[in-house]
Design a protein around this motif. Structure first.
Motif, PDB file in Angstrom:
ATOM      1  N   LEU A 103      -3.359  -4.247 -15.462  1.00 27.05           N
ATOM      2  CA  LEU A 103      -2.987  -5.291 -14.496  1.00 27.05           C
ATOM      3  C   LEU A 103      -2.457  -4.729 -13.173  1.00 27.05           C
ATOM      4  O   LEU A 103      -2.945  -5.115 -12.108  1.00 27.05           O
ATOM      5  CB  LEU A 103      -1.984  -6.260 -15.140  1.00 27.05           C
ATOM      6  N   PRO A 104      -1.490  -3.775 -13.195  1.00 23.35           N
ATOM      7  CA  PRO A 104      -1.014  -3.235 -11.907  1.00 23.35           C
ATOM      8  C   PRO A 104      -2.132  -2.555 -11.116  1.00 23.35           C
ATOM      9  O   PRO A 104      -2.200  -2.689  -9.893  1.00 23.35           O
ATOM     10  CB  PRO A 104       0.047  -2.205 -12.317  1.00 23.35           C
ATOM     11  N   GLN A 105      -3.021  -1.843 -11.819  1.00 21.74           N
ATOM     12  CA  GLN A 105      -4.117  -1.155 -11.130  1.00 21.74           C
ATOM     13  C   GLN A 105      -5.079  -2.148 -10.504  1.00 21.74           C
ATOM     14  O   GLN A 105      -5.571  -1.945  -9.386  1.00 21.74           O
ATOM     15  CB  GLN A 105      -4.886  -0.264 -12.117  1.00 21.74           C
ATOM     16  N   VAL A 106      -5.361  -3.240 -11.223  1.00 21.00           N
ATOM     17  CA  VAL A 106      -6.286  -4.247 -10.708  1.00 21.00           C
ATOM     18  C   VAL A 106      -5.682  -4.941  -9.482  1.00 21.00           C
ATOM     19  O   VAL A 106      -6.342  -5.084  -8.447  1.00 21.00           O
ATOM     20  CB  VAL A 106      -6.663  -5.277 -11.804  1.00 21.00           C
ATOM     21  N   ILE A 107      -4.407  -5.370  -9.583  1.00 24.89           N
ATOM     22  CA  ILE A 107      -3.753  -6.040  -8.442  1.00 24.89           C
ATOM     23  C   ILE A 107      -3.701  -5.093  -7.247  1.00 24.89           C
ATOM     24  O   ILE A 107      -4.009  -5.474  -6.118  1.00 24.89           O
ATOM     25  CB  ILE A 107      -2.326  -6.520  -8.807  1.00 24.89           C
ATOM     26  N   ASP A 108      -3.355  -3.838  -7.500  1.00 25.05           N
ATOM     27  CA  ASP A 108      -3.295  -2.826  -6.442  1.00 25.05           C
ATOM     28  C   ASP A 108      -4.671  -2.678  -5.779  1.00 25.05           C
ATOM     29  O   ASP A 108      -4.793  -2.651  -4.555  1.00 25.05           O
ATOM     30  CB  ASP A 108      -2.831  -1.495  -7.046  1.00 25.05           C
ATOM     31  N   SER A 109      -5.721  -2.599  -6.603  1.00 23.57           N
ATOM     32  CA  SER A 109      -7.069  -2.394  -6.060  1.00 23.57           C
ATOM     33  C   SER A 109      -7.567  -3.621  -5.292  1.00 23.57           C
ATOM     34  O   SER A 109      -8.402  -3.507  -4.408  1.00 23.57           O
ATOM     35  CB  SER A 109      -8.051  -2.044  -7.187  1.00 23.57           C
ATOM     36  N   LEU A 110      -7.034  -4.811  -5.635  1.00 25.32           N
ATOM     37  CA  LEU A 110      -7.452  -6.044  -4.954  1.00 25.32           C
ATOM     38  C   LEU A 110      -6.716  -6.272  -3.636  1.00 25.32           C
ATOM     39  O   LEU A 110      -7.071  -7.155  -2.867  1.00 25.32           O
ATOM     40  CB  LEU A 110      -7.229  -7.256  -5.872  1.00 25.32           C
ATOM     41  N   THR A 111      -5.663  -5.491  -3.396  1.00 26.04           N
ATOM     42  CA  THR A 111      -4.837  -5.714  -2.199  1.00 26.04           C
ATOM     43  C   THR A 111      -4.695  -4.440  -1.362  1.00 26.04           C
ATOM     44  O   THR A 111      -3.578  -3.973  -1.126  1.00 26.04           O
ATOM     45  CB  THR A 111      -3.438  -6.233  -2.605  1.00 26.04           C
TER      46      THR A 111
ATOM     47  N   PRO B  64       0.806  -1.231   0.000  1.00 26.56           N
ATOM     48  CA  PRO B  64       0.000   0.000   0.000  1.00 26.56           C
ATOM     49  C   PRO B  64       0.839   1.280   0.000  1.00 26.56           C
ATOM     50  O   PRO B  64       0.361   2.323  -0.406  1.00 26.56           O
ATOM     51  CB  PRO B  64      -0.827  -0.093   1.286  1.00 26.56           C
ATOM     52  N   ASP B  65       2.099   1.188   0.452  1.00 25.31           N
ATOM     53  CA  ASP B  65       2.891   2.418   0.570  1.00 25.31           C
ATOM     54  C   ASP B  65       3.896   2.607  -0.554  1.00 25.31           C
ATOM     55  O   ASP B  65       4.802   3.411  -0.455  1.00 25.31           O
ATOM     56  CB  ASP B  65       3.601   2.474   1.932  1.00 25.31           C
ATOM     57  N   GLN B  66       3.745   1.855  -1.645  1.00 25.08           N
ATOM     58  CA  GLN B  66       4.630   2.046  -2.806  1.00 25.08           C
ATOM     59  C   GLN B  66       3.791   2.433  -4.016  1.00 25.08           C
ATOM     60  O   GLN B  66       2.639   2.023  -4.129  1.00 25.08           O
ATOM     61  CB  GLN B  66       5.372   0.736  -3.145  1.00 25.08           C
ATOM     62  N   GLY B  67       4.395   3.188  -4.911  1.00 22.79           N
ATOM     63  CA  GLY B  67       3.722   3.478  -6.182  1.00 22.79           C
ATOM     64  C   GLY B  67       3.761   2.232  -7.051  1.00 22.79           C
ATOM     65  O   GLY B  67       4.610   1.368  -6.857  1.00 22.79           O
ATOM     66  N   ASN B  68       2.852   2.141  -8.004  1.00 23.43           N
ATOM     67  CA  ASN B  68       2.818   0.975  -8.888  1.00 23.43           C
ATOM     68  C   ASN B  68       3.918   1.057  -9.939  1.00 23.43           C
ATOM     69  O   ASN B  68       3.932   1.970 -10.745  1.00 23.43           O
ATOM     70  CB  ASN B  68       1.461   0.883  -9.603  1.00 23.43           C
ATOM     71  N   THR B  69       4.822   0.082  -9.920  1.00 22.44           N
ATOM     72  CA  THR B  69       5.851  -0.008 -10.949  1.00 22.44           C
ATOM     73  C   THR B  69       5.205  -0.565 -12.210  1.00 22.44           C
ATOM     74  O   THR B  69       4.453  -1.536 -12.146  1.00 22.44           O
ATOM     75  CB  THR B  69       6.974  -0.972 -10.493  1.00 22.44           C
ATOM     76  N   SER B  70       5.512   0.049 -13.343  1.00 18.77           N
ATOM     77  CA  SER B  70       4.896  -0.439 -14.584  1.00 18.77           C
ATOM     78  C   SER B  70       5.564  -1.734 -15.028  1.00 18.77           C
ATOM     79  O   SER B  70       6.646  -2.081 -14.568  1.00 18.77           O
ATOM     80  CB  SER B  70       5.003   0.620 -15.676  1.00 18.77           C
ATOM     81  N   VAL B  71       4.895  -2.420 -15.927  1.00 16.75           N
ATOM     82  CA  VAL B  71       5.424  -3.680 -16.449  1.00 16.75           C
ATOM     83  C   VAL B  71       5.440  -3.586 -17.974  1.00 16.75           C
ATOM     84  O   VAL B  71       4.447  -3.196 -18.575  1.00 16.75           O
ATOM     85  CB  VAL B  71       4.589  -4.886 -15.932  1.00 16.75           C
ATOM     86  N   PRO B  72       6.577  -3.895 -18.600  1.00 23.74           N
ATOM     87  CA  PRO B  72       6.624  -3.848 -20.073  1.00 23.74           C
ATOM     88  C   PRO B  72       5.670  -4.890 -20.669  1.00 23.74           C
ATOM     89  O   PRO B  72       5.569  -5.999 -20.159  1.00 23.74           O
ATOM     90  CB  PRO B  72       8.078  -4.208 -20.398  1.00 23.74           C
TER      91      PRO B  72
END
Length: 199
Positions: A164-172, A121-129
């Motif tokens: 994908l990063p936004q969905v995983i972030d929102s689920l956790t 929760p305390d990190q920004g979402n790192t993008s994925v190529p």
């Protein structure tokens, strides 16, 4: 409670051009309904976003019916494409046995650092190529979305790598302490809502 419906609602609002007023249904349901209605020109089964979501959900349910393709003027805009890949991403998470299985699969694909940034929760979402997630998703489903959206498959992978990063972030929302059963329930609820609009 996860934030999955919030992120889907934000993406759907962006696809509508930031119109804040939720249509008659209100909430996520109303917004999703109007995105599906707007992009598919009201015919929620053929073509447009409705057709794309229908084919993705149909593919996930194993009922790979021959999807009639309605002629479309040009491809989807970038925001609508992001909404179109949400069911693809959620279906993929389900096909891995839920959130825990999906996280393990992503870590096994060499994305451990990125996954940790999405869950924490305390990190920004790192993008994925986009190249790094290509091997994870069903090529046939991605090509089907690309064909119906009238965009190159590379754009669909690009949309997946954004969503994908936004969905995983929102689920956790509680990081590693998140209740995975609750997250998996929320995934099912959103998929049910989307498929409800396509009936």
């Amino acid at each position: 409670m996860t934030n999955l419906t919030n992120i889907v609602e934000i993406l759907a609002k962006q696809a509508l051009g930031g119109q804040q007023q939720a249509p008659q249904g209100g909430g996520l349901g109303g917004i999703l309904g109007s995105v599906l209605g707007q992009v598919s020109g009201g015919q929620s089964q053929q073509g447009g976003l409705g057709g794309i979501l229908g084919s993705v959900l149909g593919g996930l349910g194993g009922t790979q019916g021959t999807q009639q393709q309605a002629p479309q003027a040009g491809g989807l805009n970038a925001q609508s494409l992001l909404v179109a890949v949400v069911p693809l991403v959620l279906g993929w998470i389900q096909s891995q046995g839920g959130l825990q299985g999906a996280l393990s699969k992503l870590q096994g694909a060499g994305l451990g650092g990125q996954v940790q940034s999405w869950v924490s929760p305390d990190q920004g979402n790192t993008s994925v190529p986009a190249q790094q997630i290509q091997g994870l998703f069903d090529t046939q489903q991605v090509e089907q979305v690309a064909q119906q959206a009238q965009v190159p498959t590379q754009e669909v992978y690009g949309a997946i790598s954004s969503v994908l990063p936004q969905v995983i972030d929102s689920l956790t929302p509680q990081g590693d302490a998140t209740d995975h059963g609750e997250a998996n329930g929320d995934i099912q609820n959103v998929l049910n809502m989307v498929s409800g609009f396509l009936k």
